[in-house]
Design a protein around this motif. Structure first.
Motif, PDB file in Angstrom:
ATOM      1  N   ARG A 281       1.281 -17.072 -27.389  1.00  0.00           N
ATOM      2  CA  ARG A 281       1.030 -17.072 -25.943  1.00  0.00           C
ATOM      3  C   ARG A 281       0.839 -18.493 -25.429  1.00  0.00           C
ATOM      4  O   ARG A 281       1.353 -18.861 -24.370  1.00  0.00           O
ATOM      5  CB  ARG A 281      -0.198 -16.215 -25.620  1.00  0.00           C
ATOM      6  CG  ARG A 281       0.001 -14.716 -25.842  1.00  0.00           C
ATOM      7  CD  ARG A 281      -1.095 -13.918 -25.152  1.00  0.00           C
ATOM      8  NE  ARG A 281      -2.422 -14.301 -25.604  1.00  0.00           N
ATOM      9  CZ  ARG A 281      -3.086 -13.689 -26.583  1.00  0.00           C
ATOM     10  NH1 ARG A 281      -2.529 -12.658 -27.217  1.00  0.00           N
ATOM     11  NH2 ARG A 281      -4.302 -14.085 -26.937  1.00  0.00           N
ATOM     12  N   MET A 296       5.834 -11.394 -22.722  1.00  0.00           N
ATOM     13  CA  MET A 296       4.642 -10.716 -23.227  1.00  0.00           C
ATOM     14  C   MET A 296       4.588  -9.269 -22.737  1.00  0.00           C
ATOM     15  O   MET A 296       4.114  -8.386 -23.463  1.00  0.00           O
ATOM     16  CB  MET A 296       3.382 -11.465 -22.816  1.00  0.00           C
ATOM     17  CG  MET A 296       3.230 -12.834 -23.490  1.00  0.00           C
ATOM     18  SD  MET A 296       3.483 -12.813 -25.293  1.00  0.00           S
ATOM     19  CE  MET A 296       2.232 -11.630 -25.819  1.00  0.00           C
ATOM     20  N   ASP A 307      -0.489  -6.655 -28.316  1.00  0.00           N
ATOM     21  CA  ASP A 307       0.356  -7.755 -28.768  1.00  0.00           C
ATOM     22  C   ASP A 307       1.027  -7.423 -30.099  1.00  0.00           C
ATOM     23  O   ASP A 307       2.112  -7.930 -30.392  1.00  0.00           O
ATOM     24  CB  ASP A 307      -0.472  -9.036 -28.936  1.00  0.00           C
ATOM     25  CG  ASP A 307      -0.869  -9.653 -27.603  1.00  0.00           C
ATOM     26  OD1 ASP A 307      -0.264  -9.292 -26.570  1.00  0.00           O
ATOM     27  OD2 ASP A 307      -1.793 -10.491 -27.593  1.00  0.00           O
TER      28      ASP A 307
END
Length: 364
Positions: A281, A296, A307
């Motif tokens: 990220r 994402m 995630d």
């Protein structure tokens, strides 16, 4: 700045030249977190130029065994810990935390080589209880990363496996594999070898950003070509596929690899276990901010809203619309480019420990 365990603490806003990680977050097992604070002194150049360090480890074992139900091998060898390629997406980064090092910058700058592993491997292969099966190398960190040129640990391993006629599957994106063609080509001719070459993108700029010290895509395609010309069966690995960033390149990658001589193909969805998620990220926000939100969002759609999902059977491909769409495109593309053939299993029947000096010769 370093803590008592030697982890580097980086000043905020500093960009690390030719490295994947943009931070050096403290490992998850450390009792305290260390951060650098800018005191006004201009040390920018020193902060950028972080050299690679290679420490040596005396290996006590060579073969690592696993019982994972979603991977096609049960044993592997790791010549190195850490990887200078610096791929920001590397799922092996969290293993550096077990060494009291950061999975971030330390993973790609503080490496551990394991010279002498060849002798350890030979001892393990000679045990009476050993049952031969394909050994996989490169499934954790790349055995042909740059420091192999100086340390030759992978060369040690290949020499032993070649002498024993032991089946071997290699995964790499390193060009140093070409150095070992004198050993690998004869193994391939016996049906003992298969190589997977990872190609994530054909965009040289994107590759340099997310895989800063790995060979550029065109050079990896040349590796495929040279291996194929040497008679080695090569599988192109479109891995990882990053939805919203690289997934549109699947078909061009497969076509280019087929034209270079690849005979098979596979794909794996981006995996972000443990420390890899915040590192990825941070990277995509810093280097490709315009894509960050879309990427994402698609990653989480393929991971049940998270995630990452480590569930067996889902961790490699994900689930949901994006996973299914990529899978469908992959199946169509490999059929179109002739990469859907069933590759023959590697041979185990040739395995034979070579005679040693002083061994009694067989009478018959």
């Amino acid at each position: 700045m370093q803590d008592e365990n030697g982890q580097r603490a980086l000043l905020p806003g500093r960009r690390i030249r030719a490295r994947g990680a943009v931070t050096n977050a403290t490992g998850r097992f450390e009792p305290r977190r260390v951060e650098a604070v800018d005191d006004g002194w201009d040390m920018a150049e020193e902060e950028r130029l972080v050299a690679t360090e290679v420490r040596l480890e005396r290996p006590r074992s060579a073969l690592s065994f696993n019982k994972s139900p979603d991977i096609p091998f049960d044993r592997s060898i790791n010549p190195y810990r850490g990887c200078e390629h610096g791929c920001i997406y590397c799922f092996a980064r969290p293993t550096h935390a077990y060494l009291n090092l950061s999975p971030a910058l330390d993973f790609e700058t503080r490496l551990i080589a394991r010279p002498g592993i060849g002798a350890v491997l030979e001892r393990e292969l000679r045990t009476k209880s050993y049952k031969v099966a394909t050994v996989a190398i490169g499934t954790n960190t790349d055995p042909y990363q740059p420091c192999e040129k100086d340390h030759g640990v992978m060369r040690e391993v290949v020499e032993v496996l070649s002498a024993f006629n032991h089946p071997l599957a290699i995964t790499t994106k390193g060009t140093l594999i070409e150095r070992d063609l004198d050993l690998l080509a004869p193994m391939a001719a016996k049906g003992l070898l298969r190589v997977g070459v990872s190609v994530t993108t054909l965009d040289a700029g994107l590759s340099r950003s997310m895989e800063p010290r790995a060979a550029l895509p065109a050079r990896r395609l040349e590796v495929i070509r040279r291996l194929a010309e040497a008679g080695i069966t090569v599988r192109v690995m479109v891995a990882p596929v990053i939805p919203g960033l690289t997934d549109h390149e699947m078909e061009p990658i497969l076509q280019a690899a087929a034209e270079a001589g690849a005979k098979g193909a596979s794909w794996i969805m981006l995996r972000l276990p443990l420390e890899v998620a915040p590192l990825f990220r941070d990277w995509i926000g810093a280097r490709h901010g315009g894509h960050a939100a879309k990427v994402m969002a698609r990653v989480r759609e393929a991971r049940g809203g998270k995630d990452y999902d480590a569930e067996w059977g889902k961790r490699m491909r994900g689930e949901g619309m994006w996973s299914e769409l990529i899978g469908q495109r992959f199946r169509l593309a490999v059929a179109r480019y002739g990469l859907d053939m069933d590759l023959p299993a590697l041979r185990c029947d040739l395995f034979q420990p070579p005679a040693r000096a002083g061994d009694q010769l067989a009478l018959f």
